[in-house]
Design an enzyme around this catalytic site. Structure first.
Site, PDB file in Angstrom:
ATOM      1  CB  SER A 117      -8.524  -0.396  -4.861  1.00 16.58           C
ATOM      2  OG  SER A 117      -7.576   0.415  -4.260  1.00 16.58           O
ATOM      3  CG  HIS A 138     -11.682   1.826  -0.834  1.00 15.53           C
ATOM      4  ND1 HIS A 138     -12.417   2.041  -1.965  1.00 15.53           N
ATOM      5  CD2 HIS A 138     -10.385   2.018  -1.205  1.00 15.53           C
ATOM      6  CE1 HIS A 138     -11.620   2.361  -2.969  1.00 15.53           C
ATOM      7  NE2 HIS A 138     -10.387   2.353  -2.527  1.00 15.53           N
ATOM      8  CD  GLU A 150     -16.402   1.893  -2.058  1.00 13.53           C
ATOM      9  OE1 GLU A 150     -15.178   1.870  -2.363  1.00 13.53           O
ATOM     10  OE2 GLU A 150     -17.297   1.724  -2.905  1.00 13.53           O
TER      11      GLU A 150
HETATM   12  N1  LIG Z   1      -3.220   4.796  -4.420  1.00  8.71           N
HETATM   13  C1  LIG Z   1      -4.513   5.048  -4.275  1.00  8.71           C
HETATM   14  O1  LIG Z   1      -5.034   6.067  -4.765  1.00  8.71           O
HETATM   15  C2  LIG Z   1      -5.379   4.108  -3.462  1.00  8.71           C
HETATM   16  C3  LIG Z   1      -6.635   4.557  -3.040  1.00  8.71           C
HETATM   17  C4  LIG Z   1      -7.420   3.729  -2.236  1.00  8.71           C
HETATM   18  C5  LIG Z   1      -6.948   2.457  -1.907  1.00  8.71           C
HETATM   19  N2  LIG Z   1      -5.729   2.037  -2.354  1.00  8.71           N
HETATM   20  C6  LIG Z   1      -5.276   0.698  -1.940  1.00  8.71           C
HETATM   21  O2  LIG Z   1      -4.399   0.856  -0.833  1.00  8.71           O
HETATM   22  C7  LIG Z   1      -3.422  -0.192  -0.850  1.00  8.71           C
HETATM   23  C8  LIG Z   1      -2.032   0.440  -0.879  1.00  8.71           C
HETATM   24  O3  LIG Z   1      -1.922   1.238  -2.023  1.00  8.71           O
HETATM   25  P1  LIG Z   1      -0.793   2.367  -2.157  1.00  8.71           P
HETATM   26  O4  LIG Z   1      -1.206   3.226  -3.289  1.00  8.71           O
HETATM   27  O5  LIG Z   1      -0.508   2.949  -0.830  1.00  8.71           O
HETATM   28  O6  LIG Z   1       0.443   1.460  -2.624  1.00  8.71           O
HETATM   29  P2  LIG Z   1       2.013   1.772  -2.481  1.00  8.71           P
HETATM   30  O7  LIG Z   1       2.670   0.961  -3.526  1.00  8.71           O
HETATM   31  O8  LIG Z   1       2.255   3.243  -2.426  1.00  8.71           O
HETATM   32  O9  LIG Z   1       2.363   1.182  -1.013  1.00  8.71           O
HETATM   33  C9  LIG Z   1       2.220  -0.177  -0.700  1.00  8.71           C
HETATM   34  C10 LIG Z   1       3.216  -0.488   0.420  1.00  8.71           C
HETATM   35  O10 LIG Z   1       2.939  -1.824   0.904  1.00  8.71           O
HETATM   36  C11 LIG Z   1       4.196  -2.381   1.257  1.00  8.71           C
HETATM   37  N3  LIG Z   1       4.046  -3.836   1.353  1.00  8.71           N
HETATM   38  C12 LIG Z   1       3.882  -4.734   0.351  1.00  8.71           C
HETATM   39  N4  LIG Z   1       3.830  -5.987   0.872  1.00  8.71           N
HETATM   40  C13 LIG Z   1       3.925  -5.871   2.222  1.00  8.71           C
HETATM   41  C14 LIG Z   1       3.963  -6.791   3.298  1.00  8.71           C
HETATM   42  N5  LIG Z   1       3.841  -8.093   3.091  1.00  8.71           N
HETATM   43  N6  LIG Z   1       4.096  -6.308   4.546  1.00  8.71           N
HETATM   44  C15 LIG Z   1       4.230  -4.981   4.785  1.00  8.71           C
HETATM   45  N7  LIG Z   1       4.220  -4.056   3.794  1.00  8.71           N
HETATM   46  C16 LIG Z   1       4.073  -4.493   2.526  1.00  8.71           C
HETATM   47  C17 LIG Z   1       5.129  -1.914   0.148  1.00  8.71           C
HETATM   48  O11 LIG Z   1       6.487  -2.020   0.538  1.00  8.71           O
HETATM   49  C18 LIG Z   1       4.677  -0.469  -0.044  1.00  8.71           C
HETATM   50  O12 LIG Z   1       5.406   0.426   0.754  1.00  8.71           O
HETATM   51  C19 LIG Z   1      -3.737  -1.058  -2.075  1.00  8.71           C
HETATM   52  O13 LIG Z   1      -4.553  -2.115  -1.670  1.00  8.71           O
HETATM   53  C20 LIG Z   1      -4.491  -0.091  -2.971  1.00  8.71           C
HETATM   54  O14 LIG Z   1      -5.349  -0.743  -3.872  1.00  8.71           O
HETATM   55  C21 LIG Z   1      -4.920   2.840  -3.103  1.00  8.71           C
END
Ligand SMILES: NC(=O)c1ccc[n+]([C@@H]2O[C@H](COP(=O)([O-])OP(=O)(O)OC[C@H]3O[C@@H](n4cnc5c(N)ncnc54)[C@H](O)[C@@H]3O)[C@@H](O)[C@H]2O)c1
Length: 280
Positions: A117, A138, A150
């Site tokens: 993000s 993104h 994005e």
């Molecule tokens: N939540 C949102 O609205 C949103 C929107 C766009 C982008 N993002 C981005 O997407 C990414 C994930 O966000 P999310 O909301 O899904 O987070 P989340 O916490 O729901 O999920 C993240 C997952 O990554 C796993 N993880 C962490 N380290 C790891 C590794 N080394 N190997 C494999 N898996 C691993 C965790 O166990 C977890 O299940 C982030 O970079 C976030 O900034 C989030």
């Protein structure tokens, strides 16, 4: 392109897996533990069931979509992925380590994309020996619903990589929009200061939670208020993003609200934990 690897079975990784498999790609979903993968598959299953109920997809398509998704706790399962989309937690070190490992595991021609993000794509690319094949993809939350992807070009991302990822996004029925690499890109550079400011308003008791959201939904025609949106995104994710903006740009403008920090410390992360600015 046939085989997509997706890292992280959380909110975003499971959504990206669902959409990719629905559009015919073979997906390998990787996370740290079986239990997390199990939850990810459950959430994909529930998402597809909702689509069947609304008669948007057939029962048969739901079944074949699920058949196209396999799971693993090992990055080695991505050794023949044509593209990897990393959607692991928003920590720079985690992403740098993952990209370094992917660079040695995946075929030399594979594209490595990050769903980050806010973290610099050029920085992430520097962990690999293929910066021309590294790009930001993104997706927005919830992935099955939101149309935008994005697309973030790092300093060395090639035109060919950008074209491939643009065309893949369209195949996933999304609308790609390009921007250059900069902290928070366009979406979160504009969105997160607004969410952070809404939390300051709450902590200064200028209005109650529902009133802040109503002012922004009714008054500004936003489809949901900033505090509802923060709960949907995850307060930990919001905090990580605003911290990246604060570190990279400096100054007070991006200072995270202490109430946001407090709620994350208390484990009140929004929808995913059942408690954020609202209860679920
Ligand atoms: N939540 C949102 O609205 C949103 C929107 C766009 C982008 N993002 C981005 O997407 C990414 C994930 O966000 P999310 O909301 O899904 O987070 P989340 O916490 O729901 O999920 C993240 C997952 O990554 C796993 N993880 C962490 N380290 C790891 C590794 N080394 N190997 C494999 N898996 C691993 C965790 O166990 C977890 O299940 C982030 O970079 C976030 O900034 C989030």
């Amino acid at each position: 392109m046939k085989h997509i690897g997706i890292i992280g079975a959380g909110t975003m990784g499971s959504g990206i897996s669902q959409v990719s498999a629905l559009h015919g790609f073979h997906v390998t979903l990787v996370d740290l533990e079986e239990q997390i993968l199990h939850q990810g598959i459950n959430s994909i299953q529930n998402g597809l069931k909702r689509q069947v109920k609304k008669e948007k997809i057939s029962q048969e398509l739901m079944r074949s979509t699920l058949d196209r998704i396999s799971t693993s706790t090992s990055l080695n399962s991505l050794s023949n992925a044509d593209l990897v989309i990393e959607a692991a937690s928003e920590h720079k070190e985690t992403k740098m380590n993952l990209f370094q490992a992917l660079d040695s595991i995946c075929p030399k021609t594979s594209i490595l994309a990050s769903n980050t993000s806010s973290i610099s794509i050029s920085n992430i690319a520097s962990a690999t020996n293929r910066p021309e094949l590294v790009i930001g993809m993104h997706f927005m939350n919830p992935v099955p619903v939101m149309k935008l992807v994005e697309i973030i070009r790092g300093n060395q991302t090639s035109d060919e990589t950008t074209e491939t990822v643009n065309s893949l996004s369209k195949k996933l029925d999304k609308i790609p929009v390009e921007c250059n690499d900069s902290p928070g890109f366009i979406s979160n550079r504009i969105l997160m200061p607004m969410i952070n400011e809404a939390i300051f308003c709450l902590s200064e008791d200028i209005a109650k939670t529902a009133a802040i959201d109503k002012i922004m939904t009714i008054g500004m025609s936003h489809p949901m208020g900033p505090l509802t949106l923060a709960d949907l995104i995850g307060l930990d994710v919001c905090l990580s993003i605003i911290q990246v903006l604060h570190n990279d740009f400096g100054g007070d403008k991006y200072r995270p609200c202490p109430l946001l920090k407090k709620m994350v410390t208390e484990g009140k992360l929004g929808r995913k934990t059942g408690q954020g600015f609202y209860s679920y």
